[in-house]
Design an enzyme around this catalytic site. Structure first.
Site, PDB file in Angstrom:
ATOM      1  N   VAL A 149       7.866 -25.665  43.267  1.00  0.00           N
ATOM      2  CA  VAL A 149       7.308 -27.004  43.061  1.00  0.00           C
ATOM      3  C   VAL A 149       6.044 -26.833  42.238  1.00  0.00           C
ATOM      4  CG1 VAL A 149       6.369 -29.074  44.128  1.00  0.00           C
ATOM      5  CG2 VAL A 149       8.264 -27.863  45.221  1.00  0.00           C
ATOM      6  N   ASN A 168      11.335  -7.412  26.963  1.00  0.00           N
ATOM      7  CA  ASN A 168      12.285  -6.488  26.346  1.00  0.00           C
ATOM      8  C   ASN A 168      12.071  -6.367  24.845  1.00  0.00           C
ATOM      9  OD1 ASN A 168      13.375  -6.136  28.904  1.00  0.00           O
ATOM     10  ND2 ASN A 168      14.786  -7.833  28.642  1.00  0.00           N
ATOM     11  N   GLY A 220       1.019 -19.694  39.980  1.00  0.00           N
ATOM     12  CA  GLY A 220      -0.008 -20.381  40.748  1.00  0.00           C
ATOM     13  C   GLY A 220      -1.416 -19.948  40.404  1.00  0.00           C
TER      14      GLY A 220
END
Length: 634
Positions: free
Chosen positions: A296, A500, A551
């Site tokens: 979320v 990569n 976050g």
């Protein structure tokens, strides 16, 4: 001439040279030299010699790459990854210019089997060791004496080197397959037909039936693109060269990327990408928990500065921690609960320790909810408690990660434990969800990439209200570049990750294709992120609409938000900061102008959401039953 006279003459010639040498070593300027300078340059600047040095340095040879150094380091979750250092020859001296640390391309699942985890760790170590070898040997020799500002030439050579390695790998695999076939043929000829033919036929028949059932239910999953061991060297070197080019040019990396994208035409204004800040990481693998949502995320309104938006998100995060860890809730440790320190925690005087321990590797809170309604009402309550309203003061985005929900035996998505939905039913569910909670303005991976018809349907139904974004559903950047087309389902935009063999030129080319086809670009951090903040400069320079960094906890995440704040301050100081925008795409009008959205899809049923999703949550920190009214973006 006598030897003594010659030596005396040489001493006389060396007099002015010696005086000049002493001056440049910082010694006192001789009186006669000072008088001559005063006579010739009465208005000379204080640092005349510094000015002269800067002037003549323009005629010196341009810096070139002299050495690449690769080493094995650890990323933010303790996994091995690659660091690349660039050394250049600057005014005949070898100088370290910069370094980059690549993000690891995969994250080992927490519930993986021990043998799977061990095999993955071995493969990761081997891949990083191979990448270090490539950098220190082949790439170090190949890129020597090239200009770090010539990004296109460097990336072309890196691409050719990688293609060569891929061909070598294919040749080795082909030889191994031929050898295995020969051994299998030899084994068959040494056995009697009666002993091998019947079991072989029975086994093939059984496997064929199972495959047929799965194929009739849903499109099969596309094969995962193999990752060549050592490919980190390509991406790491390309990004390190870009940073070196920016350093040599004495400009920020984001401006250097923008100049590369726009053919050295400096943009007059630049907009910061809007942050998708992850607030909650839901436990999708836990039993009896909501599986439909993995992350979320909060998206601040465009009117706020980045600093104001982050401060608002931090306020919501604090309130969410309070709701998830009520002050009166007992602590897990009985010794701590009985002590004075434990009673102090229970009175709410200090931050609850349990919430702080449950921090995801994404830098956010970990939680589990029984249903989607409970989760959204919890978010609404947290905002209302601090005087904010979802849909006006803050928006939500959800990462559904639908590819992790598919039950291939049943051919349906398991959105709750024991609750399954077909791809068409998923579309109806999302339509009702967005209509009921209009403050959700972005869904990431709501479906698998194989469900292309359903992607088209959901975009036609919700494209004018919400961003439908492909992350796992997007094709790898390498394939996008080769196909010269956007080889993805119908969607609003794509999450791109620098991992990569991705090169800076690849990102520039792919974002140009996305821009031309009206897709938005989102740059995202991989799970195994490092402390290198180059992704922020890439997002700004490429003109990404959003940036997905995780976050507001853990150093490797917060470092990138701090870099974004610094860029905002610099652009605002230079008066080149442009406000971002949130414009949705009405897919129904583009694809089917003669039809309305209601003609594309049947109206959602009243009971399209399962009871577990549509019933109001009970006893969740005093959550209100009243839902927010419909609101529009400002």
């Amino acid at each position: 001439m006598e030897p003594g006279g010659r030596r005396q003459e040489q001493r006389g010639l060396q007099g002015p040279r010696q005086e000049a040498a002493e001056y440049y070593r910082g010694h006192r300027v001789p009186q006669r030299m000072e008088e001559a300078l005063n006579a010739l340059f009465p208005q000379r600047p204080a640092d005349l010699y510094g000015e002269l040095a800067n002037y003549f340095s323009k005629f010196s040879k341009a810096p070139v790459i002299c050495k690449l150094v690769g080493r094995k380091v650890l990323d933010g979750v303790g996994q091995p990854t690659l660091e690349v250092e660039i050394y250049c020859t600057v005014k005949n001296f070898e100088k370290r210019i910069c370094s980059t640390v690549m993000s690891s391309h995969s994250q080992i699942p927490e519930n993986a089997l021990p043998e799977t985890t061990e095999a993955d760790e071995k493969e990761r170590n081997y891949s990083v060791n191979t990448a270090v070898e490539w950098v220190n040997e082949s790439l170090n020799t190949m890129l020597r004496d090239l200009k770090p500002t010539d990004q296109c030439k460097v990336d072309k050579m890196l691409g050719e080197y990688f293609t060569k390695k891929v061909e070598e790998k294919k040749e080795i695999q082909k030889q191994e397959e031929v050898k295995e076939e020969a051994e299998a043929t030899l084994a068959l000829t040494s056995c009697t037909p009666s002993a091998t033919a019947l079991p072989w036929k029975k086994k093939a028949a059984k496997s064929g039936k199972k495959v047929a059932v799965a194929e009739r239910t849903i499109p099969p999953a596309e094969p995962i693109e193999s990752v060549l061991c050592g490919s980190l060297a390509i991406g790491g070197t390309s990004l390190a060269i870009a940073k070196a080019g920016a350093t040599i040019s004495r400009i920020p990396l984001y401006l250097h990327i923008a100049l590369l994208k726009h053919d050295q035409d400096s943009p007059k204004e630049m907009a910061l990408p809007l942050p998708m800040i992850t607030l909650l990481n839901c436990e999708k693998n836990s039993p009896a928990k909501l599986k439909l949502v993995k992350e979320v995320m909060l998206i601040p309104p465009v009117q706020l500065s980045l600093k104001q938006g982050i401060e608002r998100v931090l306020d919501i995060q604090k309130e969410m921690m309070r709701l998830l860890e009520p002050p009166g809730k007992a602590l897990p440790s009985p010794q701590l609960a009985d002590s004075k320190k434990g009673r102090a925690h229970n009175t709410g005087k200090k931050a609850p320790p349990r919430a702080l321990k449950r921090i995801s590797h994404l830098g956010c809170l970990i939680t589990g909810c029984d249903n989607l309604e409970q989760l959204l009402l919890l978010m609404q309550t947290a905002c209302n408690n601090i005087g904010l309203e979802l849909g006006i003061d803050m928006y939500l985005a959800m990462n559904c990660a639908a590819h992790e929900l598919m039950d291939y035996v049943k051919g349906k998505y398991e959105i709750l434990t024991g609750m399954f939905k077909s791809p068409d039913e998923m579309v109806d569910m999302y339509v009702e969800l967005i209509n009921k909670f209009p403050f959700i303005i972005a869904l990431i991976d709501p479906l698998r990439k194989e469900d292309r018809q359903q992607w088209n349907n959901i975009c036609c139904a919700l494209g004018s209200k919400c961003y439908l974004v492909a992350e796992d559903a997007a094709t790898y950047i390498s394939k996008l570049k080769i196909d010269q087309n956007i080889n993805i389902p119908t969607c609003s935009g794509v999450v791109l990750k620098y991992i990569n063999q991705t090169m800076v030129s690849d990102l520039i080319q792919v974002t140009g294709l996305l821009d031309s086809q009206r897709h938005i670009t989102i740059l995202g951090s991989p799970d195994g992120e490092s402390s290198d903040d180059s992704i922020v400069d890439l997002a700004v320079g490429l003109g990404a609409r959003f940036i997905k960094l995780g976050g507001l906890s853990r150093g490797e995440r917060v470092t990138k938000y701090n870099r974004l704040l610094a860029i905002e301050e610099e652009l605002a100081k230079n008066r080149t900061l442009r406000e971002a925008n949130l414009e949705f795409i009405a897919f129904a009008e583009e694809s089917h102008p003669e039809k309305q959205v209601s003609d594309m899809l049947p109206p959602p049923k009243q009971d399209s959401l399962p009871p577990q999703l549509s019933q109001p949550a009970q006893e969740v920190g005093g959550l209100p039953a009243q839902l927010p009214e419909n609101s529009t973006l400002t």
